[in-house]
Design a protein around this motif. Structure first.
Motif, PDB file in Angstrom:
ATOM      1  N   ALA A 184      -6.557   4.396  10.010  1.00 54.29           N
ATOM      2  CA  ALA A 184      -6.362   5.259  11.183  1.00 54.29           C
ATOM      3  C   ALA A 184      -5.884   4.458  12.391  1.00 54.29           C
ATOM      4  CB  ALA A 184      -7.646   5.999  11.506  1.00 54.29           C
ATOM      5  N   ARG A 185      -6.235   3.199  12.482  1.00 51.06           N
ATOM      6  CA  ARG A 185      -5.809   2.331  13.585  1.00 51.06           C
ATOM      7  C   ARG A 185      -5.144   1.082  13.015  1.00 51.06           C
ATOM      8  NH1 ARG A 185      -7.768   3.730  18.517  1.00 51.06           N
ATOM      9  NH2 ARG A 185      -9.351   5.360  18.562  1.00 51.06           N
ATOM     10  N   PRO A 223       1.760  14.811   9.258  1.00 48.27           N
ATOM     11  CA  PRO A 223       0.573  14.813  10.134  1.00 48.27           C
ATOM     12  C   PRO A 223      -0.180  13.487  10.125  1.00 48.27           C
ATOM     13  CG  PRO A 223       0.676  16.832   8.828  1.00 48.27           C
ATOM     14  CD  PRO A 223       1.720  15.906   8.280  1.00 48.27           C
ATOM     15  N   SER A 224      -0.226  12.803   8.972  1.00 47.05           N
ATOM     16  CA  SER A 224      -0.932  11.523   8.915  1.00 47.05           C
ATOM     17  C   SER A 224      -0.200  10.469   9.744  1.00 47.05           C
ATOM     18  CB  SER A 224      -1.090  11.062   7.469  1.00 47.05           C
ATOM     19  OG  SER A 224       0.131  10.597   6.926  1.00 47.05           O
ATOM     20  N   LEU A 225       1.123  10.545   9.801  1.00 46.46           N
ATOM     21  CA  LEU A 225       1.888   9.609  10.624  1.00 46.46           C
ATOM     22  C   LEU A 225       1.698   9.912  12.109  1.00 46.46           C
ATOM     23  CD1 LEU A 225       5.243   9.370   8.619  1.00 46.46           C
ATOM     24  CD2 LEU A 225       3.229   7.886   8.472  1.00 46.46           C
ATOM     25  N   VAL A 226       1.683  11.193  12.446  1.00 47.10           N
ATOM     26  CA  VAL A 226       1.502  11.587  13.847  1.00 47.10           C
ATOM     27  C   VAL A 226       0.175  11.063  14.384  1.00 47.10           C
ATOM     28  CG1 VAL A 226       1.182  13.566  15.393  1.00 47.10           C
ATOM     29  CG2 VAL A 226       2.998  13.608  13.683  1.00 47.10           C
ATOM     30  N   ALA A 240       0.848  -1.196   0.000  1.00 45.51           N
ATOM     31  CA  ALA A 240       0.000   0.000   0.000  1.00 45.51           C
ATOM     32  C   ALA A 240       0.881   1.243   0.000  1.00 45.51           C
ATOM     33  CB  ALA A 240      -0.919  -0.003   1.220  1.00 45.51           C
ATOM     34  N   ASP A 241       0.243   2.370  -0.167  1.00 48.59           N
ATOM     35  CA  ASP A 241       0.899   3.672  -0.059  1.00 48.59           C
ATOM     36  C   ASP A 241       0.940   4.050   1.418  1.00 48.59           C
ATOM     37  OD1 ASP A 241       1.669   6.324  -0.089  1.00 48.59           O
ATOM     38  OD2 ASP A 241       0.178   6.963  -1.558  1.00 48.59           O
ATOM     39  N   PHE A 242       2.116   4.323   1.970  1.00 50.06           N
ATOM     40  CA  PHE A 242       2.172   4.615   3.414  1.00 50.06           C
ATOM     41  C   PHE A 242       1.532   5.952   3.779  1.00 50.06           C
ATOM     42  CE2 PHE A 242       6.932   5.411   2.454  1.00 50.06           C
ATOM     43  CZ  PHE A 242       6.741   6.750   2.134  1.00 50.06           C
TER      44      PHE A 242
END
Length: 294
Positions: free
Chosen positions: A137-138, A161-164, A130-132
């Motif tokens: 979300a979980r 922000p998506s990683l955080v 997949a695209d990281f």
């Protein structure tokens, strides 16, 4: 925020996937330490005695910075751009918990899954193709690592922000990658070199560590360590000199260079040769960076 605009072309993610689908098996064959299942660079710190240890340096440094910052049991660690799972296996042997990985390459995901089966780690290691930047979300992770991976992101500023969101409070994001410096900024030779690196290695986000720190702070991360590993790379090996000659020959016909950079094999040659120049002139540096969520 960033002084350098992100300029990944349309279809960039698909181009990254094609690049690794076509090149990964060759990377494994010509690795600095064949059989290591590592496709990142060897780092020859003073305590390293051989190529196998050099290929493991980045893994070792990351493990040292993960251990003690994750639960002693039941930890969750995510490897972003996990390649064929070499770093994941090392983490699984050192960290008690679940190790997940994500790669954009179907070829890499298949190789990694087979390795976990051989190692008896299928209950603790899993990989998804997949695209990281588009992960669920979980679950939340205690730590995330990425080796020579986030540079491929179309926008690191949007990725952070998506990683955080997926990192628990106090969790660590550990990145080892190539970072741009301000040395000779604006010099035509430097800009040509960086453009060739971007085009060849499918680089979507090329930033300095200072820019990374600023973006990270806005995303809710603080910089806790910045380790420059550039002095411990072995540049200008015989193989690298041969590649430089071959790539130089293509520069005689600019239209030829434009065509072959779209071919994953030649793209790797062109980008790798530019990377060698960039690192040797310190237009680029190879750093391990540790970020922590407040």
């Amino acid at each position: 925020m960033s002084s350098t605009p992100e300029r990944a072309p349309s279809g960039h993610v698909d181009r990254v996937a094609d690049y690794y689908d076509d090149n990964t098996r060759r990377f494994l064959l010509v690795a600095e330490s064949p059989g290591s299942d590592a496709i990142h660079r060897g780092v020859w710190t003073p305590d390293v005695a051989n190529a196998a240890e050099a290929m493991d340096t980045v893994n070792r440094l990351m493990i040292e910075r993960v251990r003690g910052y994750v639960p002693v049991d039941g930890a969750r660690v995510l490897d972003l751009g996990c390649g064929v799972g070499g770093t994941m296996v090392r983490l699984a042997h050192e960290v008690d918990g679940l190790i997940s990985g994500v790669t954009i390459s179907r070829v890499q995901a298949d190789i990694a899954a087979k390795r976990f089966a051989r190692e008896g780690l299928t209950d603790r290691c899993d990989v998804i193709c997949a695209d990281f930047a588009e992960l669920p979300a979980r679950p939340h992770y205690d730590a995330m690592v990425a080796v020579e991976a986030v540079v491929h992101s179309p926008s690191l500023e949007n990725l952070l922000p998506s990683l955080v969101e997926r990192l628990r409070p106090g969790g660590r994001l550990i990145l080892c990658d190539d970072w741009m410096t301000d040395k000779d900024r604006g010099l035509a030779a430097r800009e040509r070199c960086l453009d060739q690196f971007r085009a060849g290695w499918r680089v979507g986000s090329l930033h300095s560590v200072a820019e990374l720190a600023a973006m990270s702070e806005c995303a809710g991360l603080r910089l806790v360590e910045d380790l420059d590993l550039t002095p411990y790379l072995r540049l200008g090996r015989p193989r690298d000199r041969l590649i430089k000659l071959a790539v130089g020959a293509t520069a005689v016909v600019p239209r030829l260079r434009e065509r072959i950079v779209e071919m994953p094999f030649w793209a790797n040659m062109i980008g790798g040769s530019a990377l060698q120049v960039g690192l040797s002139r310190r237009w680029l540096e190879y750093h391990l960076v540790v970020l922590e969520k407040a």
